[in-house]
Design a protein around this motif. Structure first.
Motif, PDB file in Angstrom:
ATOM      1  N   PHE A 186       3.802   6.681  -9.333  1.00 18.91           N
ATOM      2  CA  PHE A 186       3.335   7.350  -8.112  1.00 18.91           C
ATOM      3  C   PHE A 186       4.425   8.149  -7.416  1.00 18.91           C
ATOM      4  O   PHE A 186       4.178   8.752  -6.371  1.00 18.91           O
ATOM      5  N   ASP A 187       5.600   8.184  -8.023  1.00 18.74           N
ATOM      6  CA  ASP A 187       6.708   8.921  -7.448  1.00 18.74           C
ATOM      7  C   ASP A 187       6.331  10.401  -7.313  1.00 18.74           C
ATOM      8  O   ASP A 187       5.986  11.052  -8.300  1.00 18.74           O
ATOM      9  N   THR A 199      -5.832  -0.408  -2.357  1.00 20.85           N
ATOM     10  CA  THR A 199      -5.329  -0.628  -3.722  1.00 20.85           C
ATOM     11  C   THR A 199      -4.256   0.402  -4.062  1.00 20.85           C
ATOM     12  O   THR A 199      -3.185   0.056  -4.581  1.00 20.85           O
ATOM     13  N   LEU A 200      -4.530   1.668  -3.740  1.00 18.40           N
ATOM     14  CA  LEU A 200      -3.567   2.718  -4.102  1.00 18.40           C
ATOM     15  C   LEU A 200      -2.305   2.644  -3.246  1.00 18.40           C
ATOM     16  O   LEU A 200      -1.202   2.905  -3.735  1.00 18.40           O
ATOM     17  N   GLU A 201      -2.468   2.273  -1.970  1.00 16.95           N
ATOM     18  CA  GLU A 201      -1.271   2.123  -1.121  1.00 16.95           C
ATOM     19  C   GLU A 201      -0.378   1.009  -1.659  1.00 16.95           C
ATOM     20  O   GLU A 201       0.839   1.134  -1.651  1.00 16.95           O
ATOM     21  N   ARG A 202      -0.992  -0.044  -2.134  1.00 14.89           N
ATOM     22  CA  ARG A 202      -0.206  -1.128  -2.730  1.00 14.89           C
ATOM     23  C   ARG A 202       0.419  -0.693  -4.050  1.00 14.89           C
ATOM     24  O   ARG A 202       1.598  -0.946  -4.302  1.00 14.89           O
ATOM     25  N   LEU A 231      -0.871  10.812  -2.466  1.00 17.19           N
ATOM     26  CA  LEU A 231      -1.814   9.699  -2.569  1.00 17.19           C
ATOM     27  C   LEU A 231      -3.215  10.056  -2.060  1.00 17.19           C
ATOM     28  O   LEU A 231      -4.216   9.567  -2.576  1.00 17.19           O
ATOM     29  N   GLY A 232      -3.267  10.928  -1.052  1.00 13.52           N
ATOM     30  CA  GLY A 232      -4.555  11.283  -0.439  1.00 13.52           C
ATOM     31  C   GLY A 232      -5.546  11.818  -1.458  1.00 13.52           C
ATOM     32  O   GLY A 232      -6.728  11.434  -1.462  1.00 13.52           O
ATOM     33  N   ALA A 233      -5.073  12.702  -2.327  1.00  9.75           N
ATOM     34  CA  ALA A 233      -5.953  13.312  -3.322  1.00  9.75           C
ATOM     35  C   ALA A 233      -6.430  12.276  -4.335  1.00  9.75           C
ATOM     36  O   ALA A 233      -7.598  12.282  -4.747  1.00  9.75           O
ATOM     37  N   VAL A 234      -5.530  11.368  -4.728  1.00  7.48           N
ATOM     38  CA  VAL A 234      -5.905  10.340  -5.709  1.00  7.48           C
ATOM     39  C   VAL A 234      -6.921   9.378  -5.093  1.00  7.48           C
ATOM     40  O   VAL A 234      -7.889   8.973  -5.739  1.00  7.48           O
TER      41      VAL A 234
END
Ligand code: HEM
Length: 141
Positions: free
Chosen positions: A56-57, A42-45, A61-64
């Protein structure tokens, strides 16, 4: 006969209350492996989808991913402790719009389906997340 039925009813009520609880929502979602894959996808998308990517700029992402998985585990009875920010604080700077929130929830719903999560646990999770909208969405545009 009458004097026996009351203790019997009481006993069965006590036994019913002591009965083993059913699986938690976390378990019904598929536990850690399923929740993690759903969160990751979901977050990668969301990070590349034109409807949501602006927030997300420059975000790691890893931490989220880790934090969202812990939050879902925590609210669904998985026994994790969520140690991140409140939803209001985590999203304040992004000034998230209602349509961005809805797009993200759509992606989450699709990823829950793709991972094979049943409609019951899927909708229960979405219901738990829905009230967060009022803290996450801070722009009316
Ligand atoms: C039900 C919906 C949502 C939930 C449950 C949720 C949950 C979370 C969680 C748990 C974090 C990590 C906070 C921390 O570790 O302190 C986070 C961060 C973040 N979320 Fe959400 N979120 C949702 C919706 C959205 C939407 C709609 C967007 C943007 C379109 C978004 C963008 C972000 C960004 C960019 C961060 C990182 C913030 C930073 O590190 O500064 N989230 N979210």
């Amino acid at each position: 006969m009458k004097s026996l039925s009351l203790p019997l009813i009481s006993l069965s009520l006590v036994l019913a209350a002591c009965a083993a609880p059913g699986p938690t929502l976390y378990q019904r979602l598929g536990g850690a492996p399923v929740v993690q894959i759903v969160v990751d996808r979901t977050l990668e998308r969301a990070a590349v989808d034109e409807r949501t990517r602006r927030s997300f700029d420059g975000i790691k992402l890893g931490a989220v991913k880790e934090s969202l998985a812990a939050q879902i585990c925590s609210i669904s009875g998985g026994g994790c402790r969520y140690e991140g920010e409140t939803m209001a604080k985590a999203h304040k700077d992004s000034k998230i719009q209602p349509r961005e929130f809805d797009a993200m929830v759509d992606m989450l719903r699709q990823e829950l389906d793709r991972a094979g999560v049943d409609a019951g646990p899927k909708n229960e999770l979405l219901k738990l997340l829905a009230p967060m909208k009022r803290d996450i969405v801070t722009s009316s545009r």
